[in-house]
Write a protein that holds these residues in place. Structure first.
Motif, mmCIF file in Angstrom:
data_model
loop_
_atom_site.group_PDB
_atom_site.id
_atom_site.type_symbol
_atom_site.label_atom_id
_atom_site.label_comp_id
_atom_site.label_asym_id
_atom_site.label_seq_id
_atom_site.Cartn_x
_atom_site.Cartn_y
_atom_site.Cartn_z
ATOM 1 N N UNK A 1 -2.586 -4.441 8.243
ATOM 2 C CA UNK A 1 -2.113 -3.269 7.487
ATOM 3 C C UNK A 1 -1.423 -2.307 8.458
ATOM 4 N N UNK A 2 -0.836 -2.890 9.499
ATOM 5 C CA UNK A 2 -0.193 -2.010 10.460
ATOM 6 C C UNK A 2 1.094 -1.435 9.897
ATOM 7 N N UNK A 3 1.747 -2.192 9.032
ATOM 8 C CA UNK A 3 3.016 -1.739 8.461
ATOM 9 C C UNK A 3 2.930 -1.706 6.948
ATOM 10 N N UNK B 1 4.087 -3.217 0.888
ATOM 11 C CA UNK B 1 4.626 -2.714 -0.380
ATOM 12 C C UNK B 1 5.793 -3.587 -0.816
ATOM 13 N N UNK B 2 6.651 -3.946 0.158
ATOM 14 C CA UNK B 2 7.807 -4.776 -0.165
ATOM 15 C C UNK B 2 7.370 -6.135 -0.687
ATOM 16 N N UNK B 3 6.361 -6.728 -0.040
ATOM 17 C CA UNK B 3 5.903 -8.055 -0.463
ATOM 18 C C UNK B 3 5.327 -7.988 -1.876
ATOM 19 N N UNK B 4 4.491 -6.959 -2.121
ATOM 20 C CA UNK B 4 3.885 -6.821 -3.448
ATOM 21 C C UNK B 4 4.969 -6.593 -4.499
ATOM 22 N N UNK C 1 8.032 -7.599 -4.404
ATOM 23 C CA UNK C 1 8.741 -8.860 -4.634
ATOM 24 C C UNK C 1 7.967 -9.755 -5.583
ATOM 25 N N UNK C 2 6.653 -9.836 -5.356
ATOM 26 C CA UNK C 2 5.816 -10.680 -6.210
ATOM 27 C C UNK C 2 5.873 -10.175 -7.651
ATOM 28 N N UNK C 3 5.760 -8.844 -7.807
ATOM 29 C CA UNK C 3 5.780 -8.258 -9.148
ATOM 30 C C UNK C 3 7.114 -8.536 -9.829
ATOM 31 N N UNK C 4 8.202 -8.313 -9.086
ATOM 32 C CA UNK C 4 9.533 -8.541 -9.655
ATOM 33 C C UNK C 4 9.692 -10.013 -10.030
ATOM 34 N N UNK C 5 9.222 -10.900 -9.160
ATOM 35 C CA UNK C 5 9.318 -12.334 -9.436
ATOM 36 C C UNK C 5 8.563 -12.695 -10.713
ATOM 37 N N UNK C 6 7.335 -12.162 -10.826
ATOM 38 C CA UNK C 6 6.530 -12.466 -12.016
ATOM 39 C C UNK C 6 7.219 -11.934 -13.268
#
Lengths: 342, 177
Positions: free
Chosen positions: A1-3, A8-11, A13-18
């Motif tokens: 959780x250093x960055x 946030x970007x990864x989450x 992306x997953x949300x947008x993909x779903x």
């Protein structure tokens, strides 16, 4: 959780993909690899066929406009941020072109630098994951597919071979479905030519031969313009030198005429060389990435690095050769000029 | 051409894209940035020249300071040296004065001593004369001419060089002897 930004970007992306998956119910099954030299047609606007390369070019132009405007919107003597990046890039180009053309670099800078920036940005945009692999599947007569029982199937030895692609709706000629391109259809024993084609939303603009051709024509025509501006009508004696022939010196006159013809051919050859050097490298790069993805899923990674390198090198070579040819054209030449190709 | 995908509308679209990029970059990137590079170059040159000038000025000032410092040091040294000289002179003067005073005191003391000794010698002489006259009268048993006898003794003492005119040391020596 250093960055936290990365997470946030990864989450996101997953949300947008779903969300996209739920909205469009796209298939992740593969159709065939689309290795088409001519760009595919996505849709038609008022008689103009819009291709993925043109869409990508529009994106590229927008990116370049944003870069140019944002980096110079608030110029500071002590640069920072985007201005610094842009200044460094332009300074590097100045150094490069000055090294080739000497003090004449100012004349050639606008065209050569614009070619460099356009080519490198469009090559990089063409390398964004998804470019070339996310698109719509076009099914039609020319792809030997038809619709049976609500499914696209491929005619294969007279039988209908359903590919398992989800069909969104019935269209008379084209059944469209969004698809992520991941699986190898060839493994099913079908000929690639017999399948529906995936038309990507984005494709590197340089893999459409029209862009390299346009750039090559601009480069070569402007070379003639600069040559004439520097030497006047005398410039054309490079191609059409009848002086000695008219004076009665038949032997050397004929040699001059022959040299002129060779020069003319080499000038035309420059257009072809410029065009196919860029087009061939970028198009081949796309094909290589595609084939490696079929061979083994992790295999494209080293080639991806290679394609980044190629993307830069092609932009560099195009710009450098443009400057070099312009310099040669503006230099005084005593009837002979030596040019390096490739 | 068909197979390669070369067609006029697409070609024109790509060319238009390039020309837009060319125009935008020339207007918004090359011109301002080249100008900026030029002004920065000028500024840096100016700054360097300024720095050179300031450095030269600083050097001359440094020299000036050093020169002044040297001068001040020399002056201070001169002042200190003169002060020392004056002090030495004063010291010499004081010592000389003291010695002089001491000498004076000694001379005065010696003069007083001399006087007292002379007094004592003359008193002693008178007593010696008186005693010797007394002794002589007893021995003779008669009167002596007072004045004549006294003159006689005095003469004797003078002959024996035992008078107030003689040196004190010699008197003491003879008296001791």
């Amino acid at each position: 959780m250093r960055n936290p930004k990365l997470w946030i970007a990864i989450i996101a992306l997953v949300v947008v993909g779903a969300a996209i998956k739920l909205l469009f119910n796209f298939s992740v099954d593969a159709v065939r690899a689309s290795v088409a030299i001519a760009p595919e047609i996505l849709f038609n606007v008022a008689g103009f066929d819009v291709t993925p390369t043109i869409i990508t070019l529009v994106i590229v132009v927008v990116i370049i406009i944003l870069l140019a405007v944002l980096s110079t919107r608030n110029m500071q003597v002590v640069p920072s941020g985007l201005q610094n990046v842009m200044e460094t890039a332009i300074e590097q180009m100045i150094n490069l072109f000055e090294g080739i053309a000497g003090p004449k670099w100012r004349d050639f800078f606008t065209i050569a630098a614009s070619i460099f920036i356009l080519v490198i940005v469009s090559n990089f945009v063409g390398l964004i994951p998804g470019a070339g692999s996310i698109g719509v599947i076009k099914v039609g007569e020319e792809t030997h597919t038809r619709v049976e029982n609500g499914q696209i199937c491929f005619e294969h030895d007279g039988k209908c071979d359903p590919s398992g692609i989800f069909v969104l709706g019935d269209a008379p000629e084209f059944i469209e479905t969004t698809s992520l391109f991941v699986k190898n259809e060839i493994a099913r024993g079908a000929h690639p030519e017999e399948h529906a084609a995936l038309v990507p939303f984005l494709r590197a603009p340089s893999s459409d031969i029209n862009l390299p051709l346009a750039l090559a024509l601009v480069s070569v025509i402007m070379t003639q313009v600069y040559g004439m501006r520097a030497q006047g009508l005398k410039y054309w004696t490079r191609f059409f030198s009848f002086g000695r022939l008219l004076k009665g010196d038949i032997a050397f006159g004929l040699i001059d005429v022959f040299v002129g013809i060779v020069e003319l051919i080499s000038e035309l050859g420059k257009i072809i060389a410029f065009t196919f050097r860029l087009f061939g490298n970028i198009f081949a790069g796309e094909v290589i990435l595609l084939i490696m993805a079929f061979l083994f899923f992790i295999l494209p990674i080293p080639f991806y690095g290679l394609e980044f390198f190629v993307a830069f090198i092609q932009a560099f070579v195009f710009a450098v050769l443009t400057v070099a040819f312009m310099r040669l054209a503006t230099a005084e030449h005593g009837g002979e000029s030596h040019e390096a190709h490739h | 051409m068909e197979k390669l995908g070369i067609n006029l509308p697409w070609f024109l679209a790509q060319l238009a894209g390039f020309l837009i990029v060319l125009f935008i970059l020339r207007q918004f990137a090359y011109r301002p940035i080249l100008n900026m590079l030029e002004t920065r170059k000028k500024k840096i040159q100016e700054a360097l020249e300024n720095a050179d000038r300031v450095r030269a000025e600083a050097a001359t000032q440094q020299q000036e300071f050093e020169r002044k410092l040297d001068e001040a040091r020399r002056e201070a040294q001169a002042v200190a040296a003169s002060a020392q000289q004056a002090a030495e002179k004063e010291r010499q003067r004081i010592i000389a004065e003291a010695q002089e005073d001491a000498e004076k005191i000694r001379v005065a003391a010696r003069g007083e001593l001399d006087y007292e000794r002379k007094q004592m010698v003359s008193e002693l002489r008178q007593q010696v004369i008186d005693l010797s006259l007394l002794g002589a009268q007893r021995v003779i048993g008669g009167n002596l001419d007072e004045r004549k006898s006294r003159q006689l003794v005095e003469n004797f003492l003078n002959e024996a060089d035992f008078g107030g005119t003689t040196e004190p040391g010699s008197v003491a020596n003879r008296a001791g002897a």
